[in-house]
Structure formats: structure tokens, C-alpha cells
Design a protein around this motif. Structure first.
Motif, PDB file in Angstrom:
ATOM      1  N   ALA A 189       0.821  -1.211   0.000  1.00 32.92           N
ATOM      2  CA  ALA A 189       0.000   0.000   0.000  1.00 32.92           C
ATOM      3  C   ALA A 189       0.853   1.258   0.000  1.00 32.92           C
ATOM      4  O   ALA A 189       0.514   2.253  -0.655  1.00 32.92           O
ATOM      5  N   LYS A 190       1.977   1.236   0.714  1.00 32.87           N
ATOM      6  CA  LYS A 190       2.801   2.421   0.865  1.00 32.87           C
ATOM      7  C   LYS A 190       3.671   2.726  -0.359  1.00 32.87           C
ATOM      8  O   LYS A 190       4.297   3.791  -0.426  1.00 32.87           O
TER       9      LYS A 190
ATOM     10  N   CYS B  80      -4.686   3.380   1.223  1.00 33.07           N
ATOM     11  CA  CYS B  80      -4.622   2.936  -0.174  1.00 33.07           C
ATOM     12  C   CYS B  80      -6.015   2.565  -0.675  1.00 33.07           C
ATOM     13  O   CYS B  80      -6.705   1.744  -0.061  1.00 33.07           O
TER      14      CYS B  80
ATOM     15  N   ASP C 260      -6.213   2.334  -4.276  1.00 29.10           N
ATOM     16  CA  ASP C 260      -5.879   1.958  -5.653  1.00 29.10           C
ATOM     17  C   ASP C 260      -5.495   0.481  -5.663  1.00 29.10           C
ATOM     18  O   ASP C 260      -4.323   0.121  -5.744  1.00 29.10           O
TER      19      ASP C 260
END
Length: 264
Positions: free
Chosen positions: A117-118, A148, A150
């Protein structure tokens, strides 16, 4: 990326077998997909960390694998999707991959999801064979907590007994109702775990076109994931599940016609 309404195709060999093979398949698939209105991402794994046997081929490893994938991306202009298995791999993979994939067996690993996510990359999260579709709400909750949104959810069948997988087409609808794009993995869904020679994995690739077309007919898919090989009988991993390269254009044509009908 997920805001793009074009149908997505994540396709390529199960594992990087060689630089030459990656360049050949990536170019061939690019030529095929350019005939259709699809977003194509070349898929290949640099490591298959969950092979059945310790002696099975796993891939070239992180450094060499990413070098090969970056060459395909730079020279052929294809976008890349590949897996991570450990949180510390995410940053390096994000330098090359457009989509970071979370393997099904690892979909609940909080640290792995956090690392993916990062990166700021799109994440394709495969639903565990052991998870109900509704349980993926917990995975979604983690990604949202990490900031997140996306990401995509990828169906690849559910365990049925000890060896078989079953694909519940209503499950695709239930996944889509969670609110994020849904991808269907048509090739791993025909896998028979532990059912092959010497207790390895096997599968029946003859069912891939049927499952792919049925999944698209639900009308809820953002795209398909399919492993493709020019000679599956000689593949170094999951050959019995993969679609033949020379069958890909015909299947993609059928899929796009089905999608056009259901999207009317």
C-alpha cells in the motif's frame, strides 16, 4: 489506474524462465492485445516462493528478475505486474512494476499489505483459496486504513475438498459489491493442488476458456488474469494450467465480444 474503465488483461508466463523468453512473450502478447481495446500488463514472477518441492525451479531471483522485467518495460513499452512475498521486497519491486501482486496464500498478511500500500503502486490482491468473498472485506479494511484505495481484488477459486478448486460465479458479483475492481484469474482456477505427478500441482488448461468467458459474462469484471506460454508442456512452472499463446487471440476476441454484449 483503477479509475480507467478499459478492460484489463494481466498476462504472461508463470515465472521468468529466461530473458529471451520474457522478451519473446511480452512482444507477442503486446502485438495481440494491441488489436483490442484493452489495458495490457505483462505478468511474470521473479520468484515462486510457494513451490510444492524445494527442488522445483523458482525463478531468477529479485535482482535479476527485476532487471529482465525492466528491460521488457523499457524496450517494448509494456507495463509490468509481478508479485512480492515479503514486505522488504515491496520498495524494489515498485521501481519496476506498475501493479504489485499479493499472492493468494498471503492475502491476510498485514505487513505485506502495508508495504504494498505504501509504494503508491496499484495492488492486485488475490483472494485466498481459503477465504469467502465476504471475508475480503477485512483485507479491504486494512488497505483503506493504510490510506490505499488503488487496488483490485482477484478471484482464483475456493478450496473444495483437499485438492480441487471451484469457482462460484456469484462470488464475483459479491466481490464487486465490496466496491473495488475485480479481476478473475482464469488459469490458477483450474489448478489441482497436490494432484499432479509425485504430489505436485497439476491442472486442466482446457477449462480456462470456459471459465474466462463465464466470468466476463457476469458483467462485473474489471479484467482478467491469465498465465500464457508458447509451449506449456515445457514450462518450468504450472504448465498444465496455462493458456497456449496461439490460443490467446481467439479467446481474447471472444471475451471482448461477450463483454460488449453484457455492457450494453
Amino acid at each position: 489506474m483503477v479509475k480507467n474503465n478499459k478492460f484489463k488483461l494481466l498476462a504472461g508466463p508463470c515465472v521468468i524462465e529466461s530473458e529471451e523468453h520474457v522478451m519473446f512473450l511480452a512482444e507477442a502478447l503486446k502485438c495481440i492485445t494491441e488489436k483490442f481495446d484493452v489495458d495490457f500488463y505483462f505478468k511474470a514472477s521473479w520468484d515462486k516462493a510457494n513451490r510444492t518441492k524445494a527442488t522445483n525451479y523458482r525463478g531468477p531471483g529479485l535482482q535479476e528478475g527485476l532487471r529482465i522485467l525492466e528491460k521488457a518495460k523499457t524496450e517494448l513499452g509494456v507495463r509490468i505486474v509481478t508479485d512480492i512475498h515479503l514486505p522488504e521486497q515491496a520498495e524494489a519491486v515498485a521501481q519496476v512494476a506498475d501493479i504489485i501482486q499479493i499472492p493468494a496464500f498471503l492475502c491476510r498478511q498485514t505487513d505485506l499489505l502495508y508495504a504494498a500500500a505504501k509504494t503508491g503502486r496499484t495492488v492486485n490482491i488475490k483472494k485466498g483459496q481459503f477465504s469467502s468473498h465476504e471475508e475480503m472485506n477485512n483485507v479491504v479494511g486494512k488497505m483503506e486504513y493504510f490510506g490505499c484505495r488503488d487496488f483490485m481484488l482477484c478471484e482464483r477459486g475456493n478450496c473444495f475438498g483437499y485438492h480441487d478448486l471451484v469457482v462460484d460465479m456469484t462470488g464475483l458479483v459479491r466481490l464487486a459489491q465490496i466496491g473495488y475492481p475485480v479481476i478473475f484469474d482464469a488459469t490458477h482456477s483450474v489448478q489441482v493442488s497436490g494432484g499432479g505427478l509425485n504430489h505436485g500441482n497439476s491442472g486442466n488448461s482446457a477449462y480456462v476458456p470456459y471459465l474466462a468467458k463465464a466470468a466476463v459474462a457476469t458483467g462485473v469484471l474489471a479484467g482478467l488474469f491469465m498465465e500464457v506460454h508458447n509451449d506449456p508442456s515445457m514450462a518450468l512452472c504450472d504448465g498444465s494450467c496455462m493458456l497456449r499463446l496461439d490460443e490467446t487471440e481467439k479467446l481474447l476476441s471472444q471475451i471482448m465480444r461477450i463483454r460488449a454484449v453484457v455492457m450494453e
